[in-house]
Enzyme design. Structure first.
Site, short mmCIF file in Angstrom:
data_model
loop_
_atom_site.label_atom_id
_atom_site.label_comp_id
_atom_site.label_asym_id
_atom_site.label_seq_id
_atom_site.Cartn_x
_atom_site.Cartn_y
_atom_site.Cartn_z
N GLY A 12 0.81 -1.21 0.00
CA GLY A 12 0.00 0.00 0.00
C GLY A 12 0.84 1.26 0.00
N ASP A 13 0.17 2.40 -0.13
CA ASP A 13 0.81 3.72 -0.11
C ASP A 13 1.75 3.92 -1.30
OD1 ASP A 13 -0.34 4.21 2.51
OD2 ASP A 13 1.21 2.85 3.28
N GLY A 15 0.94 5.15 -4.25
CA GLY A 15 0.61 6.33 -5.04
C GLY A 15 -0.28 6.01 -6.22
N LYS A 16 -1.40 5.32 -5.96
CA LYS A 16 -2.28 4.90 -7.06
C LYS A 16 -2.92 6.07 -7.79
CE LYS A 16 -4.34 1.80 -4.35
NZ LYS A 16 -3.34 1.54 -3.29
N GLY A 17 -3.05 7.21 -7.10
CA GLY A 17 -3.59 8.39 -7.77
C GLY A 17 -2.73 8.83 -8.95
N GLY A 43 -5.75 5.35 2.71
CA GLY A 43 -5.99 6.68 2.15
C GLY A 43 -5.15 6.96 0.94
N HIS A 44 -5.65 7.88 0.13
CA HIS A 44 -4.89 8.41 -1.01
C HIS A 44 -4.62 9.88 -0.73
CE1 HIS A 44 -5.71 4.84 -3.27
NE2 HIS A 44 -7.00 5.07 -3.39
N GLN A 226 -5.80 -0.59 -0.26
CA GLN A 226 -4.68 -1.41 0.22
C GLN A 226 -3.83 -1.92 -0.95
OE1 GLN A 226 -7.99 -2.31 1.68
NE2 GLN A 226 -7.50 -0.63 3.05
N GLY A 304 -1.49 8.55 10.18
CA GLY A 304 -0.37 9.38 10.59
C GLY A 304 0.81 8.58 11.11
N LYS A 333 7.70 7.71 -7.04
CA LYS A 333 8.62 8.25 -6.05
C LYS A 333 10.09 7.96 -6.35
CE LYS A 333 7.00 9.18 -2.03
NZ LYS A 333 6.44 9.21 -0.65
N LEU A 334 10.42 7.91 -7.64
CA LEU A 334 11.83 7.73 -8.01
C LEU A 334 12.66 8.90 -7.49
CD1 LEU A 334 13.85 5.96 -9.64
CD2 LEU A 334 13.40 7.47 -11.60
N VAL A 416 7.96 11.27 -10.67
CA VAL A 416 9.20 11.96 -10.28
C VAL A 416 8.93 13.13 -9.34
CG1 VAL A 416 10.52 11.25 -12.32
CG2 VAL A 416 9.12 13.34 -12.41
#
Length: 426
Positions: A12-13, A15-17, A43-44, A226, A304, A333-334, A416
């Site tokens: 998860g987390d 960055g599917k957006g 969450g997104h 998830q 959080g 997130k490269l 990026v």
């Protein structure tokens, strides 16, 4: 027209957006975005210009003009959270009038939120690491056939019977095991029915709606909550969520058959993170792990909580490619890795002296897996302004191609930076 499934390839987390934005940038018109599993336990974070939006229960498509966001039958819905999110978005000028909610989605009653929290405390060192939002107990009720669905709000006699039946056992647990007070039927009914009229215009047979949309040539994006390694069947059980977060879950959670799915996109971070308990072979419990956490702002959107951080794990990427039938990865997130002299990548596991190139069969072996690393040269140039693969430093290009060759599917895009426009398409 296509039904596209979007899943997370790790815990998860990822960055599917970003992948949703990619489809828009390639000219693909998304008409419906469907959340098909989970609840407000994930969450997104979506960044649009200078505005940041944190979504927990709502599909990310609610932020895109012209898109119809859908909460599918596979989701469990906390009505208080739903309307808090809608009110917050409306206060910021976001049009939420198109939201549709499945009549067959299950509701999270207040007693399940209480049970979730007290059960985790009761388990102590054996806790799962849930968010305490009642997700697990509500899915358990669904499987035990004592759940409450959205449609039950509109038959008060049935609703009262279902709540009374559920509380016969729940109150025994609360009072005799957890030393809590019994929950009154009336307080549950008052909470749930207090939302019924406002919710009613949103309620629909969403399976019928979505299949008709596909018949009419519309494009439907099904978005997982998830991620793969949190799937209740295919994740790191028991440290998983309570629903199916892989691509197959899109069918059961939306009512769209598998024959209508054209593409499965999986989002994978350029390193690895995890929230909650459970095994994590590449986890870094040192300065490198803290560096990734700070550089990547790795704190949970919903909770959080600081995320556990580690290097890229190509074994779980290959596993995600296999169980999801991934057509392409979006690598996010490269830019977080900028500034490293060397970047390790896990290519296999060592389990008691034996090399595993694929996910170990048992949870015991996975728990004892030691990563086998290959190192790649890092880069120092800022890449947040890059918009083509050739713009990236040679070292970054080498890293991406190496990760692609190790992961079992092509990489179609690279994130990026946090903003929607910060995408490199391949």
């Amino acid at each position: 027209m296509p039904a596209i499934v979007l899943v997370g390839a790790q815990w998860g987390d990822e960055g599917k957006g970003k992948a949703t934005d990619l489809l828009g940038n390639t000219g693909e018109v998304i008409d419906y975005v469907v959340k098909f599993n989970g609840g407000n336990n994930a969450g997104h974070t979506v960044v649009i210009g200078s505005e940041k939006y944190a979504l927990h229960l709502l599909p990310s498509g609610i932020l895109t003009p012209g898109v119809t966001p859908v909460i599918g039958n596979g989701v469990v819905v906390d009505l208080s959270v739903l309307f808090e999110e809608l009110d917050a978005l409306q206060a910021r000028g976001v049009d939420t009038s198109r939201l549709v909610v499945s009549a067959s989605a299950h509701l999270i009653p207040p007693y399940n939120r209480t049970l979730d929290k007290v059960t985790e405390r009761f388990l102590g060192s054996r806790k799962i690491g849930t968010t305490g939002r009642g997700i697990g107990p509500t899915y358990a009720d669904k499987m035990n056939r004592v759940g409450i669905r959205v449609q039950d709000l509109y038959d008060e006699k049935i609703l009262e019977q279902k709540v009374a039946g559920a509380l016969e056992l729940k109150n025994q647990l609360l009072v005799k095991v957890y030393n809590r007070r019994a929950v009154e039927i009336s307080e549950v009914l008052d909470e749930l029915l207090g939302y019924a009229e406002r919710l009613k215009p949103m309620v629909a047979d969403t399976s019928l709606l979505l299949n008709k949309a596909l018949d009419e040539g519309k494009t439907v994006l099904m978005e997982a909550g998830q991620a793969t390694l949190l799937d209740v069947d295919h994740g790191t059980y028991p440290f998983v969520t309570s629903s199916n977060a892989i691509s197959a879950g899109a069918c059961t959670g939306s009512g769209i058959p598998p024959t209508r799915i054209d593409r499965v996109m999986a989002v994978v971070k350029a390193y690895t993170t995890r929230v909650g308990e459970g095994p994590f072979p590449t986890e870094l419990l040192d300065a490198d792990g803290e560096w990734l956490r700070q550089q990547g702002f790795e704190f949970g959107t919903t909770t959080g909580r600081p995320r556990r951080c580690g290097w890229y794990d190509s074994v779980i990427a290959r596993y995600a490619a296999r169980v999801n039938g991934v057509s392409d990865f979006v690598l996010t997130k490269l830019d977080t890795l900028t500034g490293r002299e060397k970047i390790p990548v896990c290519v296999a596991y060592d389990v008691n002296g034996e090399r595993h190139d694929e996910m170990p069969m048992t949870q015991t072996d996975f728990h004892h897996a030691v990563p086998v690393y290959e190192e790649f040269d890092g880069w120092s140039d800022d890449i947040t302004g890059c918009r083509s693969f050739e713009d990236l430093p040679k070292e970054a290009q080498t890293y991406v191609r190496a990760v692609e060759s190790l992961s079992g599917a092509r990489i179609s895009a690279i994130g990026v930076g946090p903003e929607r426009s910060q995408i490199v398409q391949l």
